[in-house]
Design a protein around this motif. Structure first.
Motif, mmCIF file in Angstrom:
data_model
loop_
_atom_site.group_PDB
_atom_site.id
_atom_site.type_symbol
_atom_site.label_atom_id
_atom_site.label_comp_id
_atom_site.label_asym_id
_atom_site.label_seq_id
_atom_site.Cartn_x
_atom_site.Cartn_y
_atom_site.Cartn_z
ATOM 1 N N SER A 506 0.837 -1.194 0.000
ATOM 2 C CA SER A 506 0.000 0.000 0.000
ATOM 3 C C SER A 506 0.868 1.238 0.000
ATOM 4 C CB SER A 506 -0.904 0.014 1.231
ATOM 5 O OG SER A 506 -0.142 0.127 2.423
ATOM 6 N N ALA A 507 0.247 2.390 -0.269
ATOM 7 C CA ALA A 507 0.924 3.675 -0.147
ATOM 8 C C ALA A 507 1.233 3.938 1.319
ATOM 9 C CB ALA A 507 0.045 4.780 -0.728
ATOM 10 N N VAL A 510 -1.706 4.604 3.705
ATOM 11 C CA VAL A 510 -2.852 3.710 3.563
ATOM 12 C C VAL A 510 -2.530 2.367 4.209
ATOM 13 C CG1 VAL A 510 -4.430 2.579 1.944
ATOM 14 C CG2 VAL A 510 -3.516 4.849 1.409
ATOM 15 N N ASN A 524 -7.673 4.725 4.522
ATOM 16 C CA ASN A 524 -6.907 5.827 3.967
ATOM 17 C C ASN A 524 -6.731 6.896 5.034
ATOM 18 O OD1 ASN A 524 -5.732 7.843 2.471
ATOM 19 N ND2 ASN A 524 -7.496 8.211 1.138
ATOM 20 N N ALA A 530 -7.491 7.617 -2.341
ATOM 21 C CA ALA A 530 -6.591 6.494 -2.608
ATOM 22 C C ALA A 530 -7.281 5.458 -3.487
ATOM 23 C CB ALA A 530 -6.164 5.846 -1.294
ATOM 24 N N GLU A 531 -6.494 4.823 -4.338
ATOM 25 C CA GLU A 531 -7.028 3.747 -5.170
ATOM 26 C C GLU A 531 -7.287 2.513 -4.320
ATOM 27 O OE1 GLU A 531 -4.843 2.761 -8.625
ATOM 28 O OE2 GLU A 531 -4.736 4.834 -9.370
ATOM 29 N N LEU A 549 -12.546 6.193 -5.919
ATOM 30 C CA LEU A 549 -11.415 6.266 -5.012
ATOM 31 C C LEU A 549 -11.919 6.354 -3.568
ATOM 32 C CD1 LEU A 549 -9.193 8.853 -6.928
ATOM 33 C CD2 LEU A 549 -9.091 6.350 -7.051
#
Length: 564
Positions: A506-507, A510, A524, A530-531, A549
């Protein structure tokens, strides 16, 4: 299921205990446990104080919410010097709450609905009005009655100095000096909390026998578990030494001493002697995860409160570190973690997450701290789904399912000793104990019967009409709807509750993890949408998606293919 008026007549149930008590011996590993602060839940008789008949009248609401057990704060006779945690008699009910028969009926009626009961036991201390302490005062220095407590001569000339330099949990001095029968200054007695809460001497056999009998008393009445208050503080070093400069494991004179484990092994043997799983749940605040987990070995407590997660700030790395820390700590002893966002002592999440500093610590509480309630509510909704997806048991404090904020009370309404012992700096804990709003457009919002004339024991805000149960039941976007859907899905999906967790890429802001083969939770915590990972459907989301999103401060539960 519709609500019932708090003052409505309640039928008397059959007095037998349902088979539900002895089924599902591992229920506690995945349970959703709802904390009932009786004084503020529902008032059946119009005196402004919640009571057990009020709770009984709302069992349908709790069943509809989807909880598995109720945890009650102390409901015993008490002078309420510390909100009932100063217990005068463990074998009865505080008259303001009802009678012992009311408690027995509540336990039985809840079980008929498949809801178990957990009670609070406060073994570190009793009320100064407890018969044992009154007998100790009357008996005088050196008497056998005083050996059940920590009476001690003072230091210095005339014994005018405290026996040691320990610090009270509520700030200030933990020793109070007594008067001899002739009026001269006498011995001092230890109280790690208020002076009205004298500490028991757990080296004395009477103290151990008494608490074992208390467990049996309530287990015999169908109670399914015991929450143990201040569970790591019972045993004191017999010499009462001052704090060492750098205490090693088990070397603190009154916290987490190794002798404690013998106490809880004896309690576990009693719990295991009953049909069904009678669980022991510890309130344990320890920074050392391995020392914390030692209380959860198979022959001691079943679970303990996880306060680490609750105290962390709204930050992806912080929350992930806490999740990993607690799962790793529990793994060696095979115990499930517990997840909780607040309780009767802690600033409510809607308020906490709307502040600049979103972490929690008692020492930081101050009047007038700015809060963005809209932001806090978004984050509290996301946190509700995040915690409900984590492995283990989930605790829910009454009113959090309504998104109630912390109330900054007028100073003359505050009763909490933490406020007074701080010199008025700390607003105390009463702000999360304000009576619940059930219906209507103005106080008391259905907390009391319609014809009640007494004010609620703590004042309710004038702007809570949108937060009542009645208002939220009619609003599919409400916090109550979110919690009902989350708990319904949690009960239906076998991959939720106890089990394994697998982190997914994940980012940085996130959190993404998989439960089971085909359920993914995404939170998120960043500032931009966020995707979502590839998925087949969305089971539940804390906020509407933004062009597919996941918005900031939101959580979604996804159904994915079995292969991920």
């Amino acid at each position: 299921m519709p609500m019932t008026d708090a003052g409505a007549d309640i039928p008397t149930p059959a007095r037998h205990l349902p088979q539900a008590l002895v089924e599902d011996p591992l229920w506690w590993r995945s349970a959703v446990i709802y904390q009932v602060y009786v004084r503020s839940f529902a008032d059946s008789d119009g005196d402004g104080t919640g009571d057990l008949r009020g709770v009984r009248s709302r069992l349908g609401y709790l069943k509809e919410l989807g909880v598995d057990a109720l945890w009650f704060n102390p409901w015993y006779p008490s002078p309420f010097a510390d909100g009932g945690y100063d217990v005068a008699d463990y074998r009865d009910i505080h008259p303001a709450f009802g009678t012992l028969e009311d408690a027995e009926l509540l336990i039985a009626e809840a079980l008929e609905l498949g809801i178990r009961t957990i009670i609070d036991v406060v073994p570190n201390h009793v009320s100064s009005e407890h018969p044992w302490f009154q007998a100790a005062l009357a008996a005088g220095p050196g008497s056998p009655e005083r050996e059940r407590f920590w009476f001690h001569p003072g230091r210095g000339e005339g014994g005018d100095e405290m026996p040691n330099h320990w610090v009270s949990e509520f700030k200030g001095e933990p020793w109070t000096r007594t008067l001899n029968p002739d009026g001269t200054p006498g011995d001092w007695y230890l109280h790690l909390f208020t002076p009205e809460q004298p500490d028991l001497n757990w080296n004395h056999p009477d103290v151990r026998r008494e608490h074992e009998d208390i467990l049996r008393f309530w287990f015999d009445r169908g109670v399914a578990g015991v929450r143990i208050d201040s569970a790591a503080q019972l045993i004191k070093h017999p010499d009462l030494p001052d704090y060492p400069e750098n205490p090693g494991p088990g070397e603190h004179p009154h916290v987490d001493r190794d002798e404690l484990h013998d106490v809880y092994r004896s309690w576990r043997r009693i719990a295991d002697s009953y049909d069904g799983a009678r669980v022991l749940v510890g309130e344990i605040w320890l920074p050392d995860a391995s020392r914390f987990a030692a209380y959860l070995r198979p022959d001691e407590m079943h679970t303990a409160f996880n306060f680490d997660f609750m105290s962390r700030s709204w930050d992806a790395s912080e929350l992930r570190s806490s999740i990993d820390l607690m799962l790793d700590a529990h793994a060696p002893v095979g115990a499930p973690s517990t997840w909780v966002l607040s309780n009767h002592d802690v600033t409510r999440p809607v308020t906490r997450y709307g502040r600049e500093d979103t972490s929690f610590a008692f020492a930081k509480k101050r009047f007038g701290t700015p809060v963005d309630l809209a932001l806090g509510t978004r984050r509290a909704r996301a946190a509700a789904l995040l915690t409900a997806a984590l492995p283990g048991a989930l605790y829910l404090y009454q009113g959090d399912e309504l998104g109630l904020p912390e109330v900054e009370l007028p100073r003359d309404a505050i009763e909490d000793p933490m406020h007074f012992r701080s010199g008025g700096i700390d607003p105390g804990r009463d702000g999360c104990r304000v009576p619940l709003p059930w219906r209507g457009s103005e106080p008391p919002y259905g907390f009391e019967p319609a014809d009640a004339s007494a004010p609620t024991w703590l004042p309710q805000p004038a702007d809570w009409a949108p937060l009542t149960v009645q208002a939220q039941e009619a609003d599919p976007s409400s916090m109550l709807w979110l919690y009902r859907q989350a708990l319904r899905i949690r009960k239906r999906e076998r991959s939720l509750g106890d089990g394994a967790l697998e982190w997914l890429p994940s980012a940085p802001d996130v959190l993404v993890f998989r439960r089971g083969d085909d359920l993914v939770c995404v939170t998120n915590l960043g500032g931009a949408p966020a995707e979502l990972p590839e998925h087949e459907s969305i089971l539940l989301a804390s906020a509407p998606l933004d062009g597919g999103l996941l918005p900031p401060d939101s959580t979604a539960w996804l159904r994915t293919s079995a292969a991920g």
